[in-house]
Write a protein that holds these residues in place. Structure first.
Motif, PDB file in Angstrom:
ATOM      1  N   ILE A 165       1.077  -0.376   7.272  1.00 48.00           N
ATOM      2  CA  ILE A 165       1.054   0.885   6.535  1.00 48.00           C
ATOM      3  C   ILE A 165      -0.344   1.494   6.491  1.00 48.00           C
ATOM      4  N   THR A 166      -1.368   0.664   6.355  1.00 50.81           N
ATOM      5  CA  THR A 166      -2.721   1.221   6.319  1.00 50.81           C
ATOM      6  C   THR A 166      -3.168   1.682   7.697  1.00 50.81           C
ATOM      7  N   THR A 167      -2.579   1.139   8.753  1.00 43.05           N
ATOM      8  CA  THR A 167      -2.887   1.590  10.117  1.00 43.05           C
ATOM      9  C   THR A 167      -2.094   2.844  10.468  1.00 43.05           C
ATOM     10  N   LEU A 168      -0.799   2.822  10.193  1.00 37.82           N
ATOM     11  CA  LEU A 168       0.077   3.944  10.521  1.00 37.82           C
ATOM     12  C   LEU A 168      -0.128   5.131   9.583  1.00 37.82           C
ATOM     13  N   ARG A 169      -0.339   4.838   8.304  1.00 38.72           N
ATOM     14  CA  ARG A 169      -0.500   5.849   7.253  1.00 38.72           C
ATOM     15  C   ARG A 169       0.634   6.889   7.291  1.00 38.72           C
ATOM     16  N   PRO A 170       1.863   6.433   7.107  1.00 36.72           N
ATOM     17  CA  PRO A 170       2.996   7.359   7.120  1.00 36.72           C
ATOM     18  C   PRO A 170       2.975   8.268   5.897  1.00 36.72           C
ATOM     19  N   THR A 171       3.612   9.423   6.034  1.00 33.63           N
ATOM     20  CA  THR A 171       3.759  10.330   4.898  1.00 33.63           C
ATOM     21  C   THR A 171       4.800   9.797   3.926  1.00 33.63           C
ATOM     22  N   ALA A 172       5.888   9.242   4.487  1.00 30.59           N
ATOM     23  CA  ALA A 172       6.988   8.717   3.668  1.00 30.59           C
ATOM     24  C   ALA A 172       7.517   7.429   4.285  1.00 30.59           C
ATOM     25  N   ILE A 173       8.065   6.584   3.426  1.00 31.36           N
ATOM     26  CA  ILE A 173       8.643   5.303   3.839  1.00 31.36           C
ATOM     27  C   ILE A 173      10.016   5.185   3.209  1.00 31.36           C
ATOM     28  N   ILE A 174      11.015   4.811   4.010  1.00 25.40           N
ATOM     29  CA  ILE A 174      12.338   4.466   3.468  1.00 25.40           C
ATOM     30  C   ILE A 174      12.554   2.982   3.699  1.00 25.40           C
ATOM     31  N   ASN A 175      12.778   2.248   2.636  1.00 19.14           N
ATOM     32  CA  ASN A 175      13.064   0.817   2.766  1.00 19.14           C
ATOM     33  C   ASN A 175      14.571   0.604   2.749  1.00 19.14           C
ATOM     34  N   PRO A 179       9.875  -5.508  -1.152  1.00 20.89           N
ATOM     35  CA  PRO A 179       9.643  -4.139  -1.625  1.00 20.89           C
ATOM     36  C   PRO A 179       8.336  -3.987  -2.405  1.00 20.89           C
ATOM     37  N   GLY A 180       7.917  -5.056  -3.081  1.00 21.17           N
ATOM     38  CA  GLY A 180       6.640  -5.007  -3.795  1.00 21.17           C
ATOM     39  C   GLY A 180       5.469  -4.880  -2.830  1.00 21.17           C
ATOM     40  N   HIS A 181       5.546  -5.588  -1.697  1.00 20.37           N
ATOM     41  CA  HIS A 181       4.494  -5.456  -0.689  1.00 20.37           C
ATOM     42  C   HIS A 181       4.429  -4.026  -0.167  1.00 20.37           C
ATOM     43  N   LEU A 182       5.608  -3.432   0.057  1.00 19.79           N
ATOM     44  CA  LEU A 182       5.660  -2.040   0.518  1.00 19.79           C
ATOM     45  C   LEU A 182       5.075  -1.099  -0.524  1.00 19.79           C
ATOM     46  N   ALA A 183       5.454  -1.297  -1.776  1.00 19.64           N
ATOM     47  CA  ALA A 183       4.993  -0.405  -2.838  1.00 19.64           C
ATOM     48  C   ALA A 183       3.482  -0.476  -3.004  1.00 19.64           C
ATOM     49  N   ARG A 184       2.933  -1.662  -2.938  1.00 25.72           N
ATOM     50  CA  ARG A 184       1.481  -1.809  -3.102  1.00 25.72           C
ATOM     51  C   ARG A 184       0.736  -1.085  -1.977  1.00 25.72           C
ATOM     52  N   ALA A 185       1.193  -1.278  -0.732  1.00 27.14           N
ATOM     53  CA  ALA A 185       0.535  -0.626   0.404  1.00 27.14           C
ATOM     54  C   ALA A 185       0.743   0.885   0.372  1.00 27.14           C
ATOM     55  N   ALA A 186       1.957   1.315  -0.009  1.00 29.78           N
ATOM     56  CA  ALA A 186       2.232   2.757  -0.086  1.00 29.78           C
ATOM     57  C   ALA A 186       1.363   3.426  -1.146  1.00 29.78           C
ATOM     58  N   THR A 222      -1.552   2.470  -2.048  1.00 32.53           N
ATOM     59  CA  THR A 222      -2.921   2.488  -1.526  1.00 32.53           C
ATOM     60  C   THR A 222      -3.166   3.681  -0.622  1.00 32.53           C
ATOM     61  N   THR A 223      -2.167   4.023   0.216  1.00 29.64           N
ATOM     62  CA  THR A 223      -2.337   5.099   1.200  1.00 29.64           C
ATOM     63  C   THR A 223      -1.810   6.445   0.714  1.00 29.64           C
ATOM     64  N   GLY A 224      -1.097   6.462  -0.398  1.00 32.06           N
ATOM     65  CA  GLY A 224      -0.530   7.704  -0.912  1.00 32.06           C
ATOM     66  C   GLY A 224       0.794   8.086  -0.284  1.00 32.06           C
ATOM     67  N   ALA A 225       1.450   7.139   0.395  1.00 32.20           N
ATOM     68  CA  ALA A 225       2.750   7.420   1.005  1.00 32.20           C
ATOM     69  C   ALA A 225       3.844   7.473  -0.057  1.00 32.20           C
ATOM     70  N   HIS A 226       4.798   8.359   0.136  1.00 36.06           N
ATOM     71  CA  HIS A 226       5.948   8.425  -0.780  1.00 36.06           C
ATOM     72  C   HIS A 226       6.963   7.372  -0.356  1.00 36.06           C
ATOM     73  N   LEU A 227       7.388   6.540  -1.286  1.00 32.06           N
ATOM     74  CA  LEU A 227       8.314   5.447  -0.991  1.00 32.06           C
ATOM     75  C   LEU A 227       9.703   5.751  -1.533  1.00 32.06           C
ATOM     76  N   VAL A 228      10.700   5.572  -0.670  1.00 30.38           N
ATOM     77  CA  VAL A 228      12.104   5.644  -1.082  1.00 30.38           C
ATOM     78  C   VAL A 228      12.678   4.242  -0.901  1.00 30.38           C
ATOM     79  N   HIS A 229      13.060   3.627  -1.989  1.00 30.03           N
ATOM     80  CA  HIS A 229      13.567   2.251  -1.953  1.00 30.03           C
ATOM     81  C   HIS A 229      15.071   2.242  -2.197  1.00 30.03           C
ATOM     82  N   VAL A 230      15.825   1.663  -1.270  1.00 36.59           N
ATOM     83  CA  VAL A 230      17.281   1.609  -1.386  1.00 36.59           C
ATOM     84  C   VAL A 230      17.676   0.394  -2.221  1.00 36.59           C
ATOM     85  N   SER A 231      18.318   0.649  -3.354  1.00 41.42           N
ATOM     86  CA  SER A 231      18.804  -0.411  -4.222  1.00 41.42           C
ATOM     87  C   SER A 231      20.336  -0.422  -4.191  1.00 41.42           C
TER      88      SER A 231
END
Length: 271
Positions: A59-69, A84-91, A93-102
């Motif tokens: 995530i810190t290399t790609l720096r996506p605008t948005a992430i869907i898990n 999902p916690g690993h994703l949220a922490r990295a997102a 850090t980079t300011g990416a918007h996270l969409v998490h499917v529950s």
């Protein structure tokens, strides 16, 4: 917009890829155990969601605008609850918007219905893992959009496979008459999730169809739709198990008002 889809080789992930590429988005997709199909407009990358180092590096290399898990491994706590916690922490850090499917599995089924204000009270290990993931992503990245959904149909889903095999007599078992869910079509769900990649959407969202049906009722609809025998074996989950929630009616009314995507009921798309 650069979109990262995590768990892109699964049933939902594949449809997300199809729809995202049609809109011209730049898409990176992750895979773990399944070999992905080549697509000229998709960059594939391996990812083990259980590894905080791999997640952070990607995530810190790609720096996506948005992430869907959309990753799903029901019997794997590290992937389902901790990944999902690993994703949220990295997102975060980079300011990416996270969409998490529950999942509606975060509920016990003891209430008549569940809207976005309902608090999780899971009965199963999978439900507990999903509830834990909701807690951790909210704590680490408070603007995450959490999308709870129900039984996903369409594109020859696992449930449709089972109905076909039961109707043709190529497998044994039964469909429960007392196990109710609010099925959603994978095309509708994917479209709604892509809408949620807009950073204006945060917090809890419910993405399920408006029709509550038992597994057996749903099986009959699927069989009829496919021209298969509709006399399907039936049983009661309360009597034969496995233990778990029975009637979970996910109320998506509030979320539906905010989306342009219509979440159809099973009686609509199986007619």
């Amino acid at each position: 917009m650069t979109l990262l889809i995590v768990g892109a080789t699964g049933h939902l992930g594949s449809q997300l890829l199809t729809q995202a590429t049609r809109t011209g988005r730049t898409v990176t997709a992750t895979h773990h155990r399944r070999t992905p199909t080549h697509h000229p407009h998709i960059h594939w990358t391996p990812l083990d969601l259980r590894s905080p180092h791999q997640v952070h590096t990607l995530i810190t290399t790609l720096r996506p605008t948005a992430i869907i898990n959309a990753a799903s491994r029901p019997h794997d706590w590290p992937t389902t609850a901790q990944g999902p916690g690993h994703l949220a922490r990295a997102a975060a850090t980079t300011g990416a918007h996270l969409v998490h499917v529950s999942s509606d599995a975060v509920f016990s089924g003891h209430a008549p219905s569940y809207d976005e204000t309902a608090h999780p009270d899971p009965l199963t290990p999978y439900g507990a893992a999903k509830a834990a993931a909701e807690t951790v992503v909210t704590a680490l990245h408070p603007t995450t959009a959490i999308a709870r959904t129900s039984l996903i149909l369409g594109d020859d889903s696992p449930h449709e496979h089972r109905v076909r095999d039961l109707a043709n007599g190529t497998t044994t078992g039964a469909l429960f008459t007392d196990d109710l869910r609010c099925p959603v079509h994978v095309h509708d769900l994917a479209a709604a999730l892509l809408e949620l990649t807009d950073p204006a959407h945060t917090g809890i969202h419910h993405l399920a169809g408006p029709h509550a049906l038992s597994r057996h009722e749903l099986g009959v609809l699927i069989a009829r739709h496919r021209g298969l025998p509709t006399t399907l074996p039936r049983a009661r989950r309360a009597e034969v198990g496995p233990p778990g929630p029975l009637e979970i009616r996910l109320d998506s009314t509030r979320t539906q008002r905010r989306l342009t995507t219509t979440l159809r009921g099973a009686r609509d798309f199986l007619t």
